[in-house]
Scaffold this motif. Structure first.
Motif, PDB file in Angstrom:
ATOM      1  N   ASP A 215      61.204 -20.549-124.165  1.00 39.06           N
ATOM      2  CA  ASP A 215      61.581 -21.885-124.625  1.00 39.06           C
ATOM      3  C   ASP A 215      62.735 -22.457-123.819  1.00 39.06           C
ATOM      4  OD1 ASP A 215      59.669 -22.209-126.535  1.00 39.06           O
ATOM      5  OD2 ASP A 215      60.906 -21.530-128.208  1.00 39.06           O
ATOM      6  N   ARG A 216      63.419 -21.614-123.068  1.00 38.76           N
ATOM      7  CA  ARG A 216      64.559 -22.056-122.268  1.00 38.76           C
ATOM      8  C   ARG A 216      64.198 -22.195-120.788  1.00 38.76           C
ATOM      9  NH1 ARG A 216      69.483 -20.087-125.666  1.00 38.76           N
ATOM     10  NH2 ARG A 216      68.475 -19.102-127.462  1.00 38.76           N
ATOM     11  N   GLY A 217      62.897 -22.154-120.498  1.00 41.17           N
ATOM     12  CA  GLY A 217      62.426 -22.378-119.137  1.00 41.17           C
ATOM     13  C   GLY A 217      62.584 -21.185-118.212  1.00 41.17           C
ATOM     14  N   ILE A 218      62.769 -19.995-118.787  1.00 46.75           N
ATOM     15  CA  ILE A 218      62.936 -18.786-117.978  1.00 46.75           C
ATOM     16  C   ILE A 218      61.741 -17.877-118.212  1.00 46.75           C
ATOM     17  CG2 ILE A 218      64.373 -16.738-117.566  1.00 46.75           C
ATOM     18  CD1 ILE A 218      66.791 -18.409-118.420  1.00 46.75           C
ATOM     19  N   LEU A 219      61.093 -17.476-117.128  1.00 39.79           N
ATOM     20  CA  LEU A 219      59.874 -16.667-117.177  1.00 39.79           C
ATOM     21  C   LEU A 219      60.241 -15.208-116.923  1.00 39.79           C
ATOM     22  CD1 LEU A 219      56.819 -17.150-117.541  1.00 39.79           C
ATOM     23  CD2 LEU A 219      56.657 -17.472-115.066  1.00 39.79           C
ATOM     24  N   THR A 220      59.971 -14.350-117.901  1.00 44.15           N
ATOM     25  CA  THR A 220      60.430 -12.970-117.863  1.00 44.15           C
ATOM     26  C   THR A 220      59.264 -11.994-117.835  1.00 44.15           C
ATOM     27  OG1 THR A 220      62.379 -13.577-119.157  1.00 44.15           O
ATOM     28  CG2 THR A 220      61.837 -11.239-119.063  1.00 44.15           C
ATOM     29  N   ILE A 221      59.340 -10.982-116.968  1.00 43.37           N
ATOM     30  CA  ILE A 221      58.437  -9.843-117.044  1.00 43.37           C
ATOM     31  C   ILE A 221      59.126  -8.771-117.876  1.00 43.37           C
ATOM     32  CG2 ILE A 221      57.357  -7.942-115.779  1.00 43.37           C
ATOM     33  CD1 ILE A 221      56.845  -9.778-113.474  1.00 43.37           C
ATOM     34  N   SER A 222      58.515  -8.425-119.002  1.00 41.00           N
ATOM     35  CA  SER A 222      59.037  -7.356-119.848  1.00 41.00           C
ATOM     36  C   SER A 222      58.407  -6.041-119.397  1.00 41.00           C
ATOM     37  CB  SER A 222      58.714  -7.634-121.315  1.00 41.00           C
ATOM     38  OG  SER A 222      59.379  -8.806-121.762  1.00 41.00           O
ATOM     39  N   LEU A 223      59.250  -5.055-119.127  1.00 37.21           N
ATOM     40  CA  LEU A 223      58.811  -3.790-118.537  1.00 37.21           C
ATOM     41  C   LEU A 223      59.136  -2.637-119.483  1.00 37.21           C
ATOM     42  CD1 LEU A 223      57.939  -2.421-115.635  1.00 37.21           C
ATOM     43  CD2 LEU A 223      60.375  -1.876-115.550  1.00 37.21           C
ATOM     44  N   ALA A 224      58.167  -1.782-119.725  1.00 36.46           N
ATOM     45  CA  ALA A 224      58.393  -0.586-120.533  1.00 36.46           C
ATOM     46  C   ALA A 224      57.314   0.435-120.194  1.00 36.46           C
ATOM     47  CB  ALA A 224      58.367  -0.902-122.029  1.00 36.46           C
ATOM     48  N   PRO A 225      57.625   1.723-120.301  1.00 39.17           N
ATOM     49  CA  PRO A 225      56.607   2.745-120.064  1.00 39.17           C
ATOM     50  C   PRO A 225      55.750   2.958-121.292  1.00 39.17           C
ATOM     51  CG  PRO A 225      58.681   3.803-120.595  1.00 39.17           C
ATOM     52  CD  PRO A 225      58.950   2.308-120.588  1.00 39.17           C
ATOM     53  N   ARG A 226      54.665   3.668-121.114  1.00 39.34           N
ATOM     54  CA  ARG A 226      53.917   4.150-122.271  1.00 39.34           C
ATOM     55  C   ARG A 226      54.572   5.462-122.697  1.00 39.34           C
ATOM     56  NH1 ARG A 226      47.491   4.382-123.684  1.00 39.34           N
ATOM     57  NH2 ARG A 226      47.785   5.339-125.727  1.00 39.34           N
ATOM     58  N   ASP A 227      55.325   5.422-123.780  1.00 40.19           N
ATOM     59  CA  ASP A 227      56.055   6.606-124.230  1.00 40.19           C
ATOM     60  C   ASP A 227      55.984   6.705-125.745  1.00 40.19           C
ATOM     61  OD1 ASP A 227      57.742   4.608-125.093  1.00 40.19           O
ATOM     62  OD2 ASP A 227      59.418   5.141-123.795  1.00 40.19           O
ATOM     63  N   ASN A 228      56.945   7.367-126.351  1.00 35.63           N
ATOM     64  CA  ASN A 228      56.888   7.547-127.802  1.00 35.63           C
ATOM     65  C   ASN A 228      57.210   6.280-128.576  1.00 35.63           C
ATOM     66  OD1 ASN A 228      59.576   7.640-126.936  1.00 35.63           O
ATOM     67  ND2 ASN A 228      60.226   8.826-128.708  1.00 35.63           N
ATOM     68  N   HIS A 229      57.663   5.210-127.886  1.00 32.79           N
ATOM     69  CA  HIS A 229      57.877   3.915-128.549  1.00 32.79           C
ATOM     70  C   HIS A 229      56.547   3.153-128.593  1.00 32.79           C
ATOM     71  CE1 HIS A 229      62.087   4.834-127.655  1.00 32.79           C
ATOM     72  NE2 HIS A 229      62.416   3.918-128.539  1.00 32.79           N
ATOM     73  N   GLU A 230      55.576   3.704-129.221  1.00 31.48           N
ATOM     74  CA  GLU A 230      54.215   3.207-129.276  1.00 31.48           C
ATOM     75  C   GLU A 230      54.004   1.755-128.847  1.00 31.48           C
ATOM     76  OE1 GLU A 230      51.767   5.624-132.697  1.00 31.48           O
ATOM     77  OE2 GLU A 230      53.088   4.031-133.296  1.00 31.48           O
ATOM     78  N   ALA A 231      53.315   1.570-127.743  1.00 32.88           N
ATOM     79  CA  ALA A 231      52.683   0.295-127.399  1.00 32.88           C
ATOM     80  C   ALA A 231      53.618  -0.904-127.334  1.00 32.88           C
ATOM     81  CB  ALA A 231      51.545   0.002-128.369  1.00 32.88           C
ATOM     82  N   GLN A 232      54.829  -0.733-126.770  1.00 34.42           N
ATOM     83  CA  GLN A 232      55.743  -1.870-126.638  1.00 34.42           C
ATOM     84  C   GLN A 232      55.105  -2.998-125.839  1.00 34.42           C
ATOM     85  OE1 GLN A 232      60.020  -0.534-125.740  1.00 34.42           O
ATOM     86  NE2 GLN A 232      58.829   1.268-125.210  1.00 34.42           N
ATOM     87  N   VAL A 233      54.504  -2.628-124.706  1.00 33.27           N
ATOM     88  CA  VAL A 233      53.893  -3.632-123.827  1.00 33.27           C
ATOM     89  C   VAL A 233      52.688  -4.272-124.499  1.00 33.27           C
ATOM     90  CG1 VAL A 233      52.561  -3.869-121.683  1.00 33.27           C
ATOM     91  CG2 VAL A 233      54.792  -2.723-121.654  1.00 33.27           C
ATOM     92  N   GLN A 234      51.934  -3.493-125.253  1.00 36.67           N
ATOM     93  CA  GLN A 234      50.779  -4.069-125.949  1.00 36.67           C
ATOM     94  C   GLN A 234      51.216  -5.077-127.008  1.00 36.67           C
ATOM     95  OE1 GLN A 234      48.079  -1.235-127.749  1.00 36.67           O
ATOM     96  NE2 GLN A 234      46.356  -2.614-127.494  1.00 36.67           N
ATOM     97  N   PHE A 235      52.298  -4.781-127.723  1.00 33.33           N
ATOM     98  CA  PHE A 235      52.835  -5.744-128.678  1.00 33.33           C
ATOM     99  C   PHE A 235      53.253  -7.031-127.967  1.00 33.33           C
ATOM    100  CE2 PHE A 235      53.595  -2.240-131.793  1.00 33.33           C
ATOM    101  CZ  PHE A 235      53.036  -2.859-132.899  1.00 33.33           C
ATOM    102  N   ALA A 236      53.931  -6.881-126.830  1.00 31.03           N
ATOM    103  CA  ALA A 236      54.393  -8.053-126.078  1.00 31.03           C
ATOM    104  C   ALA A 236      53.229  -8.949-125.683  1.00 31.03           C
ATOM    105  CB  ALA A 236      55.165  -7.607-124.836  1.00 31.03           C
ATOM    106  N   LEU A 237      52.186  -8.358-125.129  1.00 26.73           N
ATOM    107  CA  LEU A 237      51.046  -9.142-124.657  1.00 26.73           C
ATOM    108  C   LEU A 237      50.235  -9.704-125.822  1.00 26.73           C
ATOM    109  CD1 LEU A 237      50.168  -6.776-121.718  1.00 26.73           C
ATOM    110  CD2 LEU A 237      50.777  -9.191-121.473  1.00 26.73           C
ATOM    111  N   GLU A 238      50.171  -8.967-126.916  1.00 30.32           N
ATOM    112  CA  GLU A 238      49.496  -9.496-128.106  1.00 30.32           C
ATOM    113  C   GLU A 238      50.217 -10.738-128.604  1.00 30.32           C
ATOM    114  OE1 GLU A 238      46.416  -9.482-131.005  1.00 30.32           O
ATOM    115  OE2 GLU A 238      46.654  -8.313-129.155  1.00 30.32           O
TER     116      GLU A 238
END
Length: 600
Positions: A215-238
């Motif tokens: 909303d502030r005009g900044i485009l961010t790539i969120s980076l995380a591994p597949r680890d015990n923090h279940e599906a961080q990247v999948q939540f982000a993309l969902e």
């Protein structure tokens, strides 16, 4: 007389053979020079040009279209519904634990590749549309309870009924992510005026920071591994927020040098001061001159916070001093700090890097010229400082135009691309505006809230993404690790992307993109990557109900249609905007289906 003339005859023969040998060598050199000078043109040339010629002249033979036998791919087991081939937890034990390298990309060999269709979870629904998706998603689409239970006290997410809600909390922003970013903007005014446009969030959680910045005009790539923090990247993309699987471990991140305007870590648990600061050196490599590194969490504000970190004030002070020393040694300067947020800025001043080069005892040393700064596909991390070149400095923050002006200004680094120029970029943008206008006619969902997460599978300058910049989408621009290095230009324009090789699986979860677009990908890569596996990977990462636009040589159309049918896609062939015979557009939609072993 015979004895006197014999050598003369032999000499003549040797002389003749020598002349012939030299002539042949010269001719070979000439042919080689012709080939080398034309190689780039040959590689970039679309084979459809020969097809066009064949069609234009009925007297000449036409090129027969590629034909393959009909195929029907079986269903994968439900245990593969969240399968990530190159970051598969079932394969972790095969690799070392040093610096968590087992969490990096380790792709299966060809004989272990799956040739089946990955089913969605039981009860899967079409994702909630943007912008509502930023705040909620269907529980059945990402049915993970561990992260909900472990992080509910930090307000990462909360399960209510059949949905997950994202209140915008985090370990370091208990008052909400918007308040946290407001504090950050007070420290970095450049976040308010378009100076800062691209960012990377390492250890992103569920990507609330990146979501707020949109909303502030900044485009961010969120980076995380597949680890015990279940599906961080999948939540982000969902949620409709840009994200990719990855970890700073032993290999460089798949981005060019001097790309991001800002990097961020909010208690991301990366041991920044260990291993000689090699993880900080990777942050230094990917942040552009004048860009910012933001850290919140240990050891920042240790005087007030150390009691909650299960450590001592002395240990935290030692870590902070070591961190500050390492950052100074690699030409970061302290920019601002307030409460739990500290900001450093990467210097573009030549004198700092010259001091490193002159001091043979300095650590970290300056990288030598043999280490290519942009090499980032399975490239080991280097324990050295990548110094900005004069050309890169002109692409530094404060030198390049602010957003959105920078989108349409040819960056300095375009001259590093063979044949790249300002006029070429302008022509490319005009071409893609025309193409996208046509795409919206053949796929009316494009440009509406039905499509949010988009991937351009083989971009050049990001022209497809630039033509969509006013639409409610974000685009992951993928540049082949085997093609010309145009990704720096993409980032300099204020867009985001990554390097990738389509002979391998992409670093994401299944069902994460609404639209996949490719332009002559198989024309360029079919000699390396088997078409079947590329399409199976496309099916894995495409959401049910999602779309594919394949712009390809007519030679591949029948084969692509056959494979699409085998994956249960509904496909139709469309003309290009110029209605030429040599090139067609295949528009496909992935159907929603459930495993025969599940109840829908």
């Amino acid at each position: 007389m015979k004895n006197g003339k014999q050598p003369e005859k032999g000499s003549s023969r040797i002389l003749s053979l020598t002349v012939l040998f030299i002539a042949l060598c010269g001719f070979s050199f000439y042919l080689g020079g012709m080939f080398c000078s034309e190689r780039d043109k040959i590689e970039a040339k679309d084979v459809t040009s020969t097809t066009t010629k064949a069609v234009a002249s009925p007297k000449e033979p036409t090129v027969s279209a590629l034909q393959i036998k009909s195929v029907s791919f079986p269903e994968c087991g439900s245990d593969l519904q969240d399968y990530t081939p190159c970051t598969d937890p079932k394969r972790w034990k095969r690799y070392g634990v040093h610096r968590l390298s087992f969490l990096e990309r380790h792709c299966p060999p060809v004989h272990e590749k799956s040739e089946c269709l990955i089913p969605p979870p039981d009860g899967y629904k079409p994702p909630i549309r943007w912008p509502k998706s930023r705040d909620q998603c269907w529980y059945k689409n990402v049915p993970y309870d561990w992260i909900n239970k472990q992080k509910s006290n930090q307000h990462w997410l909360k399960k209510e009924g059949d949905k997950f809600h994202f209140p915008g909390g985090g370990t370091m922003f208990p008052r909400g992510v918007s308040h946290y970013v407001d504090q950050m903007q007070d420290l970095i005014p450049e976040m308010k005026d378009g100076t800062v446009r691209t960012a990377i969030d390492t250890g992103c959680g569920v990507a609330s920071w990146g979501g707020d910045l949109l909303d502030r005009g900044i485009l961010t790539i969120s980076l995380a591994p597949r680890d015990n923090h279940e599906a961080q990247v999948q939540f982000a993309l969902e949620r409709g927020i840009p994200a990719i699987l990855g970890i700073i471990s032993t290999q460089r991140l798949p981005f060019p040098s001097n790309s991001f305007d800002m990097a961020h870590c909010s208690r991301c648990l990366i041991p920044w001061t260990e291993f000689g600061g090699i993880y900080l050196l990777e942050v230094h490599r990917i942040v552009r001159p004048g860009g910012f590194w933001v850290l919140s969490g240990p050891p920042v504000n240790y005087k007030r916070r150390w009691r909650g970190w299960n450590t001592t004030m002395e240990d935290q002070k030692s870590d902070y001093d070591k961190l500050q020393s390492l950052l100074t040694s690699m030409c970061f300067k302290k920019y601002a700090q307030k409460d739990d947020i500290a900001v450093w800025q990467k210097l573009s001043d030549k004198s700092c890097y010259d001091k490193i080069a002159k001091n043979m005892e300095a650590y970290p040393p300056k990288c030598d010229d043999s280490i290519e700064p942009d090499s980032a596909w399975y490239t080991p991390l280097r324990p050295c400082v990548v110094a900005p070149t004069p050309k890169v400095k002109k692409s530094g923050l404060g030198s390049i135009p602010k957003w959105p002006e920078r989108l349409n200004v040819a960056p300095e680094r375009i001259s590093d691309v063979h044949g790249g120029s300002a006029s070429g970029l302008k022509h490319d943008d005009g071409k893609w505006k025309n193409r996208v206008k046509h795409y919206k006619k053949v796929l009316p969902a494009l440009g509406t809230d039905k499509i949010r997460n988009v991937m351009d599978m083989n971009t050049v300058y990001g022209g497809f993404a630039a033509a969509l910049v006013q639409d409610p989408v974000w685009v992951m621009n993928v540049v082949s690790s085997y093609s010309a290095n145009t990704l720096p230009v993409v980032f300099d324009r204020g867009l985001i992307g990554t390097y990738h090789d389509w002979c391998e699986a992409f670093s994401t979860y299944p069902r994460t993109y609404d639209l996949l677009h490719l332009d002559s990908l198989f024309t360029l890569e079919s000699q390396r990557c088997e078409m079947k596996y590329v399409l199976l990977e496309m099916d894995r990462i495409l959401r049910p109900g999602g779309y594919v636009i394949m712009r390809e040589s007519s030679y591949f159309m029948d084969a692509l249609t056959t494979l699409g049918k085998g994956m249960r896609w509904s496909c139709r062939r469309e003309e290009t905007e110029y209605a030429v015979e040599s090139e067609k557009i295949l528009v496909c939609q992935k159907k929603l289906w459930f495993s025969s072993n599940q109840t829908s």
